[in-house]
Design an enzyme around this catalytic site. Structure first.
Site, PDB file in Angstrom:
ATOM      1  CG  HIS A 204      -2.067   0.925   1.095  1.00  0.00           C
ATOM      2  ND1 HIS A 204      -1.987   2.267   1.403  1.00  0.00           N
ATOM      3  CD2 HIS A 204      -3.319   0.700   0.654  1.00  0.00           C
ATOM      4  CE1 HIS A 204      -3.153   2.817   1.155  1.00  0.00           C
ATOM      5  NE2 HIS A 204      -3.980   1.907   0.697  1.00  0.00           N
TER       6      HIS A 204
ATOM      7  CG  ASP B 234      -8.692  -4.164  -2.638  1.00  0.00           C
ATOM      8  OD1 ASP B 234      -9.884  -4.045  -2.348  1.00  0.00           O
ATOM      9  OD2 ASP B 234      -8.015  -3.261  -3.138  1.00  0.00           O
TER      10      ASP B 234
HETATM   11  N1  CMC Z   1       4.163  -7.557  -4.814  1.00  0.00           N
HETATM   12  C1  CMC Z   1       5.517  -7.535  -4.953  1.00  0.00           C
HETATM   13  N2  CMC Z   1       6.297  -6.455  -4.806  1.00  0.00           N
HETATM   14  C2  CMC Z   1       5.666  -5.309  -4.482  1.00  0.00           C
HETATM   15  C3  CMC Z   1       4.268  -5.230  -4.304  1.00  0.00           C
HETATM   16  C4  CMC Z   1       3.518  -6.407  -4.474  1.00  0.00           C
HETATM   17  N3  CMC Z   1       2.196  -6.387  -4.321  1.00  0.00           N
HETATM   18  N4  CMC Z   1       3.925  -3.966  -3.990  1.00  0.00           N
HETATM   19  C5  CMC Z   1       5.063  -3.254  -3.972  1.00  0.00           C
HETATM   20  N5  CMC Z   1       6.123  -4.065  -4.262  1.00  0.00           N
HETATM   21  C6  CMC Z   1       7.542  -3.664  -4.282  1.00  0.00           C
HETATM   22  C7  CMC Z   1       7.843  -2.889  -5.543  1.00  0.00           C
HETATM   23  O1  CMC Z   1       8.328  -3.729  -6.571  1.00  0.00           O
HETATM   24  C8  CMC Z   1       8.897  -1.917  -5.050  1.00  0.00           C
HETATM   25  O2  CMC Z   1      10.142  -2.595  -5.003  1.00  0.00           O
HETATM   26  P1  CMC Z   1      11.511  -1.754  -5.277  1.00  0.00           P
HETATM   27  O3  CMC Z   1      11.597  -0.743  -4.183  1.00  0.00           O
HETATM   28  O4  CMC Z   1      12.559  -2.804  -5.190  1.00  0.00           O
HETATM   29  O5  CMC Z   1      11.355  -1.149  -6.630  1.00  0.00           O
HETATM   30  C9  CMC Z   1       8.495  -1.609  -3.612  1.00  0.00           C
HETATM   31  O6  CMC Z   1       7.721  -2.768  -3.194  1.00  0.00           O
HETATM   32  C10 CMC Z   1       7.640  -0.368  -3.465  1.00  0.00           C
HETATM   33  O7  CMC Z   1       6.536  -0.482  -4.365  1.00  0.00           O
HETATM   34  P2  CMC Z   1       5.924   0.741  -5.187  1.00  0.00           P
HETATM   35  O8  CMC Z   1       5.194   0.216  -6.373  1.00  0.00           O
HETATM   36  O9  CMC Z   1       6.982   1.758  -5.416  1.00  0.00           O
HETATM   37  O10 CMC Z   1       4.921   1.279  -4.118  1.00  0.00           O
HETATM   38  P3  CMC Z   1       3.676   2.210  -4.412  1.00  0.00           P
HETATM   39  O11 CMC Z   1       3.374   2.919  -3.156  1.00  0.00           O
HETATM   40  O12 CMC Z   1       3.889   3.035  -5.636  1.00  0.00           O
HETATM   41  O13 CMC Z   1       2.517   1.147  -4.779  1.00  0.00           O
HETATM   42  C11 CMC Z   1       0.670  -0.294  -4.647  1.00  0.00           C
HETATM   43  C12 CMC Z   1       1.501   0.775  -3.926  1.00  0.00           C
HETATM   44  C13 CMC Z   1      -0.606  -0.575  -3.832  1.00  0.00           C
HETATM   45  C14 CMC Z   1       0.204   0.228  -6.039  1.00  0.00           C
HETATM   46  C15 CMC Z   1       1.524  -1.582  -4.803  1.00  0.00           C
HETATM   47  O14 CMC Z   1       1.903  -2.084  -3.533  1.00  0.00           O
HETATM   48  C16 CMC Z   1       0.812  -2.673  -5.595  1.00  0.00           C
HETATM   49  O15 CMC Z   1       0.848  -2.661  -6.836  1.00  0.00           O
HETATM   50  N6  CMC Z   1       0.084  -3.617  -4.900  1.00  0.00           N
HETATM   51  C17 CMC Z   1      -0.702  -4.603  -5.571  1.00  0.00           C
HETATM   52  C18 CMC Z   1      -2.043  -3.995  -5.979  1.00  0.00           C
HETATM   53  C19 CMC Z   1      -2.979  -3.779  -4.804  1.00  0.00           C
HETATM   54  O16 CMC Z   1      -3.162  -4.668  -3.983  1.00  0.00           O
HETATM   55  N7  CMC Z   1      -3.649  -2.601  -4.774  1.00  0.00           N
HETATM   56  C20 CMC Z   1      -4.657  -2.291  -3.764  1.00  0.00           C
HETATM   57  C21 CMC Z   1      -4.275  -1.139  -2.902  1.00  0.00           C
HETATM   58  S1  CMC Z   1      -5.332  -1.061  -1.454  1.00  0.00           S
HETATM   59  C22 CMC Z   1      -6.871  -0.656  -2.042  1.00  0.00           C
HETATM   60  C23 CMC Z   1      -6.968   0.780  -2.377  1.00  0.00           C
HETATM   61  O17 CMC Z   1      -6.870   1.611  -1.448  1.00  0.00           O
HETATM   62  O18 CMC Z   1      -7.160   1.089  -3.560  1.00  0.00           O
END
Ligand code: CMC
Length: 434
Positions: A312, A369
């Protein structure tokens, strides 16, 4: 927003010119302080650069507070755990809109007001029939909610507080009807009119699952679970869809169009679409034995696969909504006598991921989720409806945030700037010479 206290500022120095700029620090009632950079451009000639808004506050708000490190979520000061277990969705809506929990009379009156607005304009049925039968219900939601502005002209003047209020009530009240009709249309069943002696959650289940030729009574356990799911999704501060609603609304656009924009933003798999993606992922994993393979794929930088329902932007601890949802999930499966292998798979996946150093180091925990998909599946909702339910529940949050912005006398049109990396001016070349 609280005033700046003297000496509470940061100094930025432009090393190219040696000039320094004092930027005030503003303190909120809770959470990190912010550096007020509103005068930065006029004083320094520079913008700030923050794609994805990871360090940027876009507004001040008194509605929802999140402490992502501690796993805290509060609406108007009340913890999500208390609201989910001691209140109901209608009272939570009242709280989000008005700032206080209602007393008995206020609660009764609010429920009556919302109930009064549950029907859709009859001509809207024709609108549904224009969609392809196999349309995704979220596509229908975006279209139909946007179209409300064409049906309810008397609540689109955002400068009139009464019209704003009616638009807010209409949106909250009609969303279950719109969502249920999107489902009914897709499966070829007749639309079921709202029944106003039922509670908000029960009425939604009735419109979704009943048919005119049979009696229908939702089980109290399902009604409770539905209501709790709505509470858990009611608001979440300045996420992508809420910021979209605020940005769309900042130009003075009508409320129905702004909420339609929020629904469009919510649809993405990185946001509300994740609950649908979690189920597809669990089905793809298929069996406990395959978990290690998928965990490795999630950790591989060269593989686009991510564990859906994990991670998240704000929570770097267990999402408090996921904790309540996990509990509800078990209750519902137990009460319905459902033994879902996907739940077992989900729990094993959670266990393996939480004990893996990659997820611990990156502070990736299950989010709301992760469990909502399983509970909704147990309740018989098709996967395509999962994000629709999120949109239905989040409407009150969008509306409350939109109202807060419109009612702020200092609000301005949202207009971010950019770091331009394209061509400088070029000479135009006529087509025959290109
Ligand atoms: N599985 C594997 N690796 C992950 C995941 C995951 N679900 N989420 C983040 N990472 C890693 C990512 O690869 C990155 O690694 P590095 O620093 O080595 O590049 C690090 O963790 C930080 O991730 P980010 O993408 O920079 O973080 P963000 O804050 O931009 O993204 C997120 C947040 C929710 C989009 C992401 O965690 C994700 O894609 N999760 C899966 C989708 C999901 O479950 N979304 C629902 C969010 S909750 C409901 C809502 O409020 O909408």
């Amino acid at each position: 927003m609280s005033d700046t206290t003297p000496n509470n500022s940061v100094t930025l120095t432009d090393n190219r010119t040696g000039k320094s700029f004092d930027m005030p620090i503003l303190d909120g009632t809770s959470g990190p302080s912010v550096i007020d950079i509103r005068k930065l451009y006029s004083e320094s000639g520079c913008f700030t650069y923050d794609p994805g808004f990871t360090s940027t506050g876009s507004c001040d708000s008194s509605i929802t507070y999140i402490d992502g490190d501690k796993g805290i979520l509060r609406h108007r000061g009340y913890s999500i755990e208390d609201l989910a277990t001691k209140s109901d969705y209608m009272d939570t809506c009242y709280l989000l809109l008005n700032g206080e929990l209602p007393n008995k009379d206020q609660s009764k009156e609010f429920k009556q007001t919302i109930t009064y607005h549950t029907m859709l304009h009859e001509q809207m049925m024709n609108f549904y029939r224009g969609f392809r039968r196999d349309s995704h219900p979220m596509a229908i939601m975006v279209g139909v909610v946007g179209a409300l502005s064409a049906f309810y002209h008397d609540s689109t003047d955002i400068r009139d507080p009464n019209q704003r209020l009616i638009a807010s009530h209409r949106l909250i009240a009609k969303m279950p009807t719109i969502a249920a009709y999107a489902y009914k249309y897709a499966i070829g069943q007749p639309f079921v009119y709202p029944k106003n002696d039922l509670s908000f959650a029960e009425n939604f289940l009735h419109m979704t699952f009943s048919v005119p030729c049979e009696d229908y009574k939702a089980s109290p356990a399902l009604v409770r679970a539905m209501d709790r799911i709505f509470i858990l999704h009611a608001d979440h501060e300045q996420n992508a869809s809420t910021s979209t609603v605020r940005l769309a609304g900042s130009s003075g656009a009508n409320p129905f169009a702004c909420i339609a924009a929020g629904i469009a933003s919510l649809w993405g798999p990185a946001h509300g679409g994740a609950n649908e993606a979690v189920l597809s992922m669990l089905q793809q994993i298929g069996h406990k034995d395959n978990i290690p393979k998928y965990i490795e794929r999630a950790k591989d930088k060269n593989d686009p696969f991510r564990l859906m329902g994990f991670g998240h932007r704000v929570y770097k601890n267990y999402d408090p909504r996921a904790a309540v949802m996990r509990e509800s999930c078990h209750e519902v499966l137990e009460e319905l006598g459902i033994n879902d292998p996907l739940l077992e798979l989900a729990m094993e996946l959670e266990r393996v991921a939480l004990s893996d150093p990659y997820f611990a180091e990156k502070k990736l925990f299950p989010n709301v989720d992760f469990y909502s998909g399983i509970i909704l599946r147990a309740m018989n909702f098709p996967t395509s409806m999962f994000t629709v339910l999120f949109a239905l529940a989040r409407t009150v949050g969008w509306v409350a945030q939109w109202k807060e912005m419109i009612e702020d006398p200092h609000h301005k049109i949202g207009r971010p700037r950019q770091l331009f990396l394209g061509h400088e001016e070029r000479e135009f070349i006529p087509v025959e010479k290109r």
